[in-house]
Write an enzyme that holds these catalytic residues in place. Structure first.
Site, short mmCIF file in Angstrom:
data_model
loop_
_atom_site.label_atom_id
_atom_site.label_comp_id
_atom_site.label_asym_id
_atom_site.label_seq_id
_atom_site.Cartn_x
_atom_site.Cartn_y
_atom_site.Cartn_z
N ASP A 145 9.86 5.57 1.13
CA ASP A 145 9.89 3.91 1.37
C ASP A 145 11.40 3.95 2.09
OD1 ASP A 145 11.42 4.29 -0.88
OD2 ASP A 145 10.35 2.94 -2.34
N CYS A 157 9.81 8.79 -2.47
CA CYS A 157 10.57 7.32 -3.24
C CYS A 157 11.25 7.24 -4.01
CB CYS A 157 9.05 6.06 -3.32
SG CYS A 157 8.47 6.75 -4.97
N GLY A 158 12.19 6.50 -4.69
CA GLY A 158 13.02 6.44 -6.01
C GLY A 158 12.59 7.59 -6.91
N THR A 159 11.41 7.09 -7.40
CA THR A 159 10.99 8.16 -8.46
C THR A 159 9.74 9.26 -7.89
OG1 THR A 159 9.76 6.65 -8.61
CG2 THR A 159 11.78 6.52 -10.32
N HIS A 211 -2.34 25.19 -9.10
CA HIS A 211 -3.34 25.01 -10.57
C HIS A 211 -4.11 24.30 -10.17
CE1 HIS A 211 -1.02 27.92 -14.39
NE2 HIS A 211 -1.08 28.19 -13.13
N HIS A 221 -8.97 27.60 -12.85
CA HIS A 221 -8.83 26.35 -11.42
C HIS A 221 -9.47 25.52 -11.18
CE1 HIS A 221 -4.74 27.45 -14.20
NE2 HIS A 221 -4.39 28.33 -13.34
C1 RB5 Z 1 12.31 1.38 -5.07
O1 RB5 Z 1 13.16 0.38 -6.02
C2 RB5 Z 1 11.07 1.93 -6.62
O2 RB5 Z 1 10.84 1.07 -6.84
C3 RB5 Z 1 10.88 3.09 -5.67
O3 RB5 Z 1 11.24 3.41 -4.31
C4 RB5 Z 1 9.79 3.76 -5.93
O4 RB5 Z 1 10.17 4.20 -6.92
C5 RB5 Z 1 8.39 3.03 -6.86
O5 RB5 Z 1 8.13 4.21 -7.59
#
Ligand code: RB5
Length: 144
Positions: A8, A65-67, A98, A133
């Protein structure tokens, strides 16, 4: 080997790090976007990468993505996908060894280029160990 890549807006800059590493290491790339940092919705890109892997058009996928959490949740909704969030290189090795993971999800806001490169190295140099596994992975099926 052909690798599907997507992110994203939060993962866009790190996606360029991923693409450069893949190019340097001789992988064919299917960059499914986005192509700039405008705000987008991560499920749209996670789904495209997941379909490319599930349909056999690509051998594996990388999502950011961010996380890394949103793309992993979304990709895992596609049948046949085992998307793993790797917060460090060791997670990537274990996800292959695994879990026979077929999509690597990276936390763009909680990593750095050197860690991404080591994580990619581990991901591509590890393979499924099978054995004990195998039956566990075979039990991962949609249940409703
Ligand atoms: C975007 O701001 C953020 O929410 C997205 O990149 C992600 O971390 C969602 O899981």
């Amino acid at each position: 080997m052909k690798i599907a890549v997507g992110s994203d807006h939060a993962g866009f800059a790190s996606k360029q790090t991923v693409i450069a590493w893949l190019e340097r290491n001789g992988y064919a790339i299917n960059d499914l976007g986005p192509y700039n940092e405008e705000s987008v919705d991560y499920p749209d890109y996670a789904r495209e990468v997941a379909f490319a892997v599930a349909d056999g058009l690509c051998d594996s996928g990388i999502l950011l993505c961010g996380t890394g959490i949103g793309v992993s949740i979304a990709a895992n909704k596609v049948k046949g996908i085992r998307a793993a969030l790797a917060c460090n290189p060791e997670f990537a090795s274990l996800a292959r060894q695994h879990n026979n993971a077929n999509i690597l999800c990276l936390p763009a806001r909680f990593t750095d280029p050197a860690t991404i490169e080591q994580t990619l190295h581990n991901w591509f140099s590890s393979s499924f160990e099978g054995g004990r596994h195998e039956k566990r992975v075979n039990k991962i099926e949609p249940c409703c």
